[in-house]
Design an enzyme around this catalytic site. Sequence first.
Site, mmCIF file in Angstrom:
data_model
loop_
_atom_site.group_PDB
_atom_site.id
_atom_site.type_symbol
_atom_site.label_atom_id
_atom_site.label_comp_id
_atom_site.label_asym_id
_atom_site.label_seq_id
_atom_site.Cartn_x
_atom_site.Cartn_y
_atom_site.Cartn_z
ATOM 1 N N GLY A 10 0.839 -1.210 0.000
ATOM 2 C CA GLY A 10 0.000 0.000 0.000
ATOM 3 C C GLY A 10 0.870 1.255 0.000
ATOM 4 C CD GLN A 11 -1.662 6.302 -1.155
ATOM 5 O OE1 GLN A 11 -1.131 7.334 -1.548
ATOM 6 N NE2 GLN A 11 -2.890 6.300 -0.656
ATOM 7 C CB THR A 61 -8.181 2.317 1.446
ATOM 8 O OG1 THR A 61 -7.660 1.679 0.279
ATOM 9 C CG2 THR A 61 -7.290 2.019 2.640
ATOM 10 C CE1 TYR A 98 0.626 4.476 10.444
ATOM 11 C CE2 TYR A 98 0.487 2.118 9.943
ATOM 12 C CZ TYR A 98 1.227 3.236 10.292
ATOM 13 O OH TYR A 98 2.576 3.108 10.510
ATOM 14 C CG ASP A 101 -9.704 12.325 7.422
ATOM 15 O OD1 ASP A 101 -9.118 11.265 7.111
ATOM 16 O OD2 ASP A 101 -10.232 13.063 6.579
ATOM 17 C CE1 TYR A 124 -11.145 3.298 4.898
ATOM 18 C CE2 TYR A 124 -11.632 5.617 5.318
ATOM 19 C CZ TYR A 124 -10.725 4.587 5.214
ATOM 20 O OH TYR A 124 -9.393 4.827 5.446
ATOM 21 C CE LYS A 128 -8.838 2.473 8.972
ATOM 22 N NZ LYS A 128 -7.736 1.515 8.712
#
Length: 299
Positions: A10-11, A61, A98, A101, A124, A128
Amino acid sequence: MKILLFGKNGQVGRELNRSLSPLGTLLTFGRDEVDLDKKDTISNIISKEKPDILVNAAAYTAVDCAETESKLAHRINAEAVEVMAKEILKQNAWLIHYSTDYVFDGKKQTPYTEEDLPSPLSEYGKSKLKGENFIRKINPKHMIFRTSWVFSSHGSNFAKTMLRLAKEKNELKVVNDQFGAPTSAELIADVTAIAISCIKNNIDEKELSGTYHLAASGKTSWYGFAKTVIKEAQAQGSKHILKLENINPISTEEYPTPATRPQNSRLDTAKISKTFEITLPNWKHHIARFAYQQSEKKT
Ligand SMILES: NC(=O)c1ccc[n+]([C@@H]2O[C@H](COP(=O)([O-])OP(=O)(O)OC[C@H]3O[C@@H](n4cnc5c(N)ncnc54)[C@H](OP(=O)(O)O)[C@@H]3O)[C@@H](O)[C@H]2O)c1
């Protein structure tokens, strides 16, 4: 020190692969090795490897798809995280995770602190938040880093999409009434490495454990973000790219999406800055580097 990293492709995962490697023995896993939709795989790898720290950068994500795939989003972002927290507790190890927001509804006028009550608007965000809650309930040795508007030269993200569209289109319309701080995956990975160094240095676990807001400083809108990325690409010599005057601001109402996003995504980062004695750079700091990396790839 043995560190396991989930979500290596992932990023954030790719950048963690770089930033965590000097800290100890780093074992990295992608979806092929550890599929978070297979709970046994998660348990087996943790009990086999017995890490000191598990860093979980894997997540579902796809914010808009989560509205129709909510069960899958909850399995990956909540149920799999519950399994990690339980297994990591058995090892008396740390879990670094992680979040986002998007656990907030965005109605607050000022940046959100860790004390503010989450109230997610999207599936989502709900998934989370559920994952966060499992960790807080199960494993006292944890760090949850809530971040925002992640970009990187790898993977798919808003900044890369804007660059692509700016080369294909004659005009762009971008939402100008949602505010946040674009945060580079590099910054997230570097701060994670600093946090792990504190664990290594045996700083009291009670002082370190908790939820932190981790975002670049400053604020902008998606429109401001897009303009800055395109301006930097122009500065890097990118040709055949949209002129800034052809990027136009629009409202959220004019760009309906399946998932509702918070209007205010700003995160107050006082706690993380104080705890780890760090300075979070302005969001524009990593944009020039991002644009450079993108231009290098092109040539
Ligand atoms: N992106 C944002 O703007 C943003 C904003 C706030 C918070 N965050 C949070 O930051 C963290 C890192 O996000 P990111 O931007 O690095 O995400 P990303 O680029 O989408 O990477 C997520 C990784 O998770 C992996 N993954 C998904 N489903 C999986 C499964 N079933 N089993 C194993 N791996 C799976 C993906 O694997 P594949 O490569 O195989 O698809 C991908 O490598 C996440 O917790 C995310 O919620 C992100």
